[in-house]
Design an enzyme around this catalytic site. Sequence first.
Site, mmCIF file in Angstrom:
data_model
loop_
_atom_site.group_PDB
_atom_site.id
_atom_site.type_symbol
_atom_site.label_atom_id
_atom_site.label_comp_id
_atom_site.label_asym_id
_atom_site.label_seq_id
_atom_site.Cartn_x
_atom_site.Cartn_y
_atom_site.Cartn_z
ATOM 1 N N THR A 118 29.283 57.660 29.021
ATOM 2 C CA THR A 118 28.485 56.965 30.195
ATOM 3 C C THR A 118 27.962 58.489 30.697
ATOM 4 O O THR A 118 28.621 59.377 30.322
ATOM 5 C CB THR A 118 29.331 56.581 31.150
ATOM 6 O OG1 THR A 118 30.054 55.275 30.358
ATOM 7 C CG2 THR A 118 28.602 56.116 32.159
ATOM 8 N N VAL A 121 29.100 43.161 29.079
ATOM 9 C CA VAL A 121 28.463 43.589 30.371
ATOM 10 C C VAL A 121 29.360 44.855 30.624
ATOM 11 O O VAL A 121 30.568 44.541 30.559
ATOM 12 C CB VAL A 121 28.428 42.631 31.493
ATOM 13 C CG1 VAL A 121 27.899 43.273 32.828
ATOM 14 C CG2 VAL A 121 27.450 41.352 31.140
ATOM 15 N N GLY A 161 35.113 50.275 29.878
ATOM 16 C CA GLY A 161 34.504 49.602 30.963
ATOM 17 C C GLY A 161 35.445 48.558 31.423
ATOM 18 O O GLY A 161 35.635 48.097 32.900
HETATM 19 N N1 GLY Z 1 31.967 52.600 30.873
HETATM 20 C C1 GLY Z 1 30.917 52.353 30.038
HETATM 21 C C2 GLY Z 1 31.152 50.982 29.337
HETATM 22 O O1 GLY Z 1 32.355 50.635 28.798
HETATM 23 O O2 GLY Z 1 30.328 50.304 29.042
#
Ligand code: GLY
Length: 311
Positions: free
Chosen positions: A174, A203, A226
Amino acid sequence: MASQQVQPKLVIHGGAGSSLHSKGGIEAVRKSLYDVLEEVYPLLKDGASAVDAVVRGCQLLEDDPRFNAGTGSVVQSDGQIRMSASLMDGLMQRFSGAINVSRVQHPIELAQFLQHSDDRVLSDFGSAELLRELQLPIYDPMTDLRLHEWMQERQGNFSKAMADVVAEPAGMGTIGVVALDVHGRLAAGTSTGGKGFERIGRVSDSAMPAGNYAAQSAAVSCTGIGEHIMDECLAARIVIRVTDGLSLKAAFERSFTEADERQRDFGAIGIDASGAIAFGKTSEVILGAFHNGMEMGDTLEMSKGTLIFIA
Ligand code: GLY
């Protein structure tokens, strides 16, 4: 908002993970990060708003194929790239973002436009419509490396949990930028290609307040898995702790101690209204760097394991 001018601060990240080998090593990553600091910090010195500095920093990081955002984004299970980005203005405490957008060079520009829209978070279809409306040129962010990774994984029937975004054997990428401007305003931006090989429609936290959050007290951008970031609601959790009276250091320490107990795998960067800068990680490495007005520094050679670092 402070009326007296303050020393601007800038902190950026290019992901978190378990090693730097797939990124060309420490010196190559350091140069990529410092190039961004060297372009964006003078803008802040010259009076650019925190929001504008964050957008410019995100654009530069999105353009660097080393990082999993914009050009160089990882590929999802169906062979497509879908990117997500968000922007939060701390002064207005206003969040905007685009989820799973394709064929654009700078996803952060959609979040920038949406800051001033009644509808501030768009998913894939709405983002595609907005690209058309804004007449942003069609852009293919695919790189040979990402295509090759995907083809290899297809041969292995997508057995990996996620792409080698930062690191081997698995990593999370990221990019993120947090800024404090001369007027004491804070902003945060985060952009990602996701975790790679994921199910269509997954998402990312990067376009949620869990992964990117700012108020007048503090601003935070996260990187890592995420789902773990969402489970901790990490960025908002840290910022709200500072708003409620904890120092930035204490807010990072408490949040990362809790995260470590739950075996989370992620990192975060932050700045508070006093100009304190913080990095935290449970991952092996966080690719973080800062400019505090006097010097640049980074976290690339910081010890393995949980870390709280205040610059
Ligand atoms: N932190 C980025 C994702 O997991 O999409």
